[in-house]
Every structure is written in structure tokens, then in C-alpha cells.
Write a protein that holds these residues in place. Sequence first.
Motif, PDB file in Angstrom:
ATOM      1  N   ARG A 233       1.407  -1.264   9.175  1.00  0.00           N
ATOM      2  CA  ARG A 233       2.545  -0.339   9.002  1.00  0.00           C
ATOM      3  C   ARG A 233       3.738  -0.927   7.998  1.00  0.00           C
ATOM      4  NH1 ARG A 233       3.394   4.331  11.055  1.00  0.00           N
ATOM      5  NH2 ARG A 233       1.649   3.637  12.870  1.00  0.00           N
ATOM      6  N   SER A 234       3.855  -2.149   8.186  1.00  0.00           N
ATOM      7  CA  SER A 234       4.941  -2.717   7.459  1.00  0.00           C
ATOM      8  C   SER A 234       4.628  -3.010   5.879  1.00  0.00           C
ATOM      9  CB  SER A 234       5.386  -4.380   7.998  1.00  0.00           C
ATOM     10  OG  SER A 234       4.321  -5.318   7.862  1.00  0.00           O
ATOM     11  N   ARG A 235       3.453  -2.834   5.703  1.00  0.00           N
ATOM     12  CA  ARG A 235       3.121  -2.920   4.071  1.00  0.00           C
ATOM     13  C   ARG A 235       2.941  -1.699   3.353  1.00  0.00           C
ATOM     14  NH1 ARG A 235      -2.902  -5.117   4.064  1.00  0.00           N
ATOM     15  NH2 ARG A 235      -2.523  -4.962   1.962  1.00  0.00           N
ATOM     16  N   VAL A 236       3.584  -0.608   3.878  1.00  0.00           N
ATOM     17  CA  VAL A 236       3.329   0.735   3.430  1.00  0.00           C
ATOM     18  C   VAL A 236       4.744   1.170   2.822  1.00  0.00           C
ATOM     19  CG1 VAL A 236       2.906   3.231   3.755  1.00  0.00           C
ATOM     20  CG2 VAL A 236       1.842   1.444   5.031  1.00  0.00           C
ATOM     21  N   ALA A 237       4.652   1.509   1.432  1.00  0.00           N
ATOM     22  CA  ALA A 237       5.658   1.944   0.624  1.00  0.00           C
ATOM     23  C   ALA A 237       6.463   3.160   1.255  1.00  0.00           C
ATOM     24  CB  ALA A 237       5.526   1.962  -0.720  1.00  0.00           C
TER      25      ALA A 237
ATOM     26  N   ALA B 199       0.939  -1.305  -0.103  1.00  0.00           N
ATOM     27  CA  ALA B 199       0.071  -0.049   0.085  1.00  0.00           C
ATOM     28  C   ALA B 199       0.900   1.369  -0.038  1.00  0.00           C
ATOM     29  CB  ALA B 199      -0.950   0.048   1.284  1.00  0.00           C
ATOM     30  N   THR B 200       0.523   2.540  -0.148  1.00  0.00           N
ATOM     31  CA  THR B 200       0.988   3.551  -0.260  1.00  0.00           C
ATOM     32  C   THR B 200       0.179   4.779  -0.160  1.00  0.00           C
ATOM     33  OG1 THR B 200       2.684   4.872  -1.566  1.00  0.00           O
ATOM     34  CG2 THR B 200       0.905   4.306  -2.894  1.00  0.00           C
ATOM     35  N   VAL B 201       0.738   6.006   0.342  1.00  0.00           N
ATOM     36  CA  VAL B 201       0.077   7.117   0.501  1.00  0.00           C
ATOM     37  C   VAL B 201      -0.633   7.798  -0.711  1.00  0.00           C
ATOM     38  CG1 VAL B 201       0.449   9.360   1.438  1.00  0.00           C
ATOM     39  CG2 VAL B 201       1.617   7.819   2.561  1.00  0.00           C
ATOM     40  N   ILE B 202      -1.808   7.790  -0.638  1.00  0.00           N
ATOM     41  CA  ILE B 202      -2.371   8.169  -1.895  1.00  0.00           C
ATOM     42  C   ILE B 202      -2.587   9.816  -2.127  1.00  0.00           C
ATOM     43  CG2 ILE B 202      -3.716   5.894  -2.015  1.00  0.00           C
ATOM     44  CD1 ILE B 202      -6.148   7.237  -0.920  1.00  0.00           C
TER      45      ILE B 202
ATOM     46  N   GLY C 267      -4.661   9.323   3.055  1.00  0.00           N
ATOM     47  CA  GLY C 267      -5.127   8.029   2.980  1.00  0.00           C
ATOM     48  C   GLY C 267      -3.989   7.350   2.498  1.00  0.00           C
ATOM     49  N   ILE C 268      -4.114   5.827   2.697  1.00  0.00           N
ATOM     50  CA  ILE C 268      -3.143   4.910   2.496  1.00  0.00           C
ATOM     51  C   ILE C 268      -4.024   3.720   1.719  1.00  0.00           C
ATOM     52  CG2 ILE C 268      -1.185   3.199   3.382  1.00  0.00           C
ATOM     53  CD1 ILE C 268      -0.654   5.351   5.377  1.00  0.00           C
ATOM     54  N   ALA C 269      -3.605   3.306   0.740  1.00  0.00           N
ATOM     55  CA  ALA C 269      -4.371   2.380   0.104  1.00  0.00           C
ATOM     56  C   ALA C 269      -3.543   1.353  -0.769  1.00  0.00           C
ATOM     57  CB  ALA C 269      -5.542   2.843  -0.622  1.00  0.00           C
ATOM     58  N   THR C 270      -4.068   0.191  -1.284  1.00  0.00           N
ATOM     59  CA  THR C 270      -3.588  -0.258  -2.528  1.00  0.00           C
ATOM     60  C   THR C 270      -4.394  -0.009  -3.713  1.00  0.00           C
ATOM     61  OG1 THR C 270      -5.231  -2.285  -2.359  1.00  0.00           O
ATOM     62  CG2 THR C 270      -3.035  -2.491  -1.096  1.00  0.00           C
ATOM     63  N   ALA C 271      -3.688  -0.144  -4.803  1.00  0.00           N
ATOM     64  CA  ALA C 271      -4.399   0.213  -6.117  1.00  0.00           C
ATOM     65  C   ALA C 271      -5.517  -0.635  -6.309  1.00  0.00           C
ATOM     66  CB  ALA C 271      -3.423   0.273  -7.123  1.00  0.00           C
TER      67      ALA C 271
END
Length: 393
Positions: free
Chosen positions: A204-208, A64-67, A271-275
Motif C-alpha cells: 500500500r505505501s508504494r502506491v502513488a 506503483a500506480t493505478v493503471i 489494477g496497480i503496477a509499476t511501469a
Amino acid sequence: MTIDVHGAVAPRFGAIEKAFADAFAGRPSMGAALAIRHHGEIVVDLWAGLADPRDRSPWNENTATVIFSCTKGLLALLAARLVQEGRLDYDAPVTDYWPEFGAAGKHTITVTELLAHRAGLSAPREPLTVNDIVNWSRMTATLARQTPLWQPGSGHAYHAITYGWLAGELIRRVTGESAGTHFQRAIATPLHQDAWIGLPDYARSRVAYVSADATLQDLIADEAAHRDINVPDWSEKSMTLGGALPPELVGEESGFNDPRIQAAEVPGAGGIATARALASIWSSAITTTDGVCLLSAATMQEATQIQTEGAPIFGSPGPWPRWGRGFQLDSQTRRYLTASGFGHDGAGGQVAFADPDTGIGFAFLTNQMEGREDTRATHIIDTLRALLKTLPG
């Protein structure tokens, strides 16, 4: 550079994989993901590159990343749902729901004006700190008592970060839930998708890790060099909040890379999300997707009527974006697939939208922020537009 693209593409959408791979040309440190749904069906789900160039960890299917400002589109969806449920009225004064907001001459501002960047609160009059912006009640109280920067309703300016607390507090007053909590309950959880306004510890560990490349740094330096230090630059203050955020919005452990800011609800850009999540959310705005349909046709039509376009109060060269009631609409600045497209893009290259004419829910996310001449998402959208014209039906 040859990039290893992972994921899957429906056969008839094969051209999109190449367009996605093209985005990595000359960008060895970039990570990105692309997801597309067509009439609710997953037709593109791709990812590639690096989640963190510092340790070369790869972007994977769950990254996931900050959008950034794509988050504003999620707030607009929440507001539209409340209108659909009869709990919010676009034409009502904001003070019907948030009485304190009427201070300093703001009592006539309507919900529509607040959502359409016309409230005169695009930047704080006083400089803020990180401690301020992670404190919800402090931020909403600050904005509620602030005198507008211009006569409300007489013009517009992009509420780059303050939009989140304004729209988010409106949502909180109506629902009794924070914007992030309401988003989870009303949208993310029913769709079983990984998107958050306020990152939980377990994710948290999933965020780019997000970085600003040279084109963005050069753009910011050029703007600073031409700034008159004797005149308040409200456009700059709208992004930095007077110093709480870096001009690039990210730093090594600052801005939206700061765990404190990621965990807080900063719904203007945090926001933080996957595509995959965003494509599913936008698909569900226009068609039943995984059993969920967020908006009726009537609600969508009302929410996407043009409210704001043209030159802003604080003057900037065109072309300019166009907004409905919170939704960013198709314009010369941000082309979607057709004139019916609505959603929101985000700083540095993020784009997420729905297109009811073609049945598309779309999301392109990256952790490499760019400035001028960023054509990564645009090239993919152009390719998709051409491809859809060849499909039967």
C-alpha cells in the motif's frame, strides 16, 4: 521546468529519455514512469516527478500506480492463456462456464462477444455504491441477472468498469481462482514483477496518489452540461456505475484512491503496477522474457483478430478504438508502433502494449490524469517508432 529523470537507458535508445522528460513540461505536480523492453532486453527504465503532490514525496524506482483500463489487457492475456491451454473456447457460449449468466436473454452470448464489448452490459441498470463494487459475488450476480442494454451481438459499447467482473468471473469459473489470484500465479509471480489486481496490504505505501487535472475536469463538466437529464446516459453510467465512482474516477479518498477499492478486485480498471512490470508482462506476451513466454504465435494471432470497431451503440464522435478478443488494437484513436500492436491504454494517460513486429514491450504510467489533447505517451511512442527505424536489423 527542468525535471530530474532517474533510471537508465540503453545508449541506442537515448532519444527516449528526452521524450519522457518532455512529458513533464508545464506539469510540476506530475509523477510518471516509463519502461521498454526490446526483444526481451530492458532498454528503458525511467521515472521522475512526484508520487504524491500533497506532501511532495518523490516517485521512485519502486512506485506503483493505478493503471485503470490497462488492467483489461491483463485479463485478455489470462483469457488467451486459458484458450491456449484448451480450457476456454472463444466461440463457446459464456453459459458453458457460467450458467447463471444466461438469464434475461443472454444465453447466446459467446466468450468472444463478452471480451469484445458486445455483451450489452456496459453499465448497470440500477445505481451502485462502493459497498456493492467491492463485493465480487454481488457484482457478478447483478450482471448475470441484468437484461442487456441492447440486443447482444448487434453492436458494441465500451464496458468501462463492468468488463472486469464479466471477464474476471469467466476466469474464476474456469480456473477456480479469482482473477487477481490467477493473475499472480500465472503471470506476475513467474515474471517476478510488481503488479496486482487487488492490492495487498504490504504494497500500500508504494502506491502513488492519482489526481485529475483541469483538462479532465473541464471535459467532464462540458459533457455534463450537454447531457439530457431525461435520457439515460449509459456512457456516463458505464464509468461511474451510477454513483459508486466519481466521474473523474478519483477523488481525495474516493474512487481509485480509496484503499477499499484498491484492495478489492475491480479488474475493469483497478489494477496497480509499476511501469517496469507492465513492460515485462507485455514483452513476455510476444517473446521469452526472464524465462517466460505467455502466448504462442497462433494464440496471439487468434486473440488479436479484429472483433469490434466503428461507431458504438450509444453514439460518440469518432475516431473510435478497435478491439480483438479483449485486447485493444492499433487504431486512429490509439496508435501503437505498428499495425500489429496490441495491449490496452487506461484513463488519464496510461498506455501499455506489445508490438510483435518490433519486439517491444512498452509501458508509460502517470498519476496525473488528463483529458483532451493528452500527447504525453503519444509523443514517446512516436519517438520510439522513429528511433526503431534507425536501428540495424
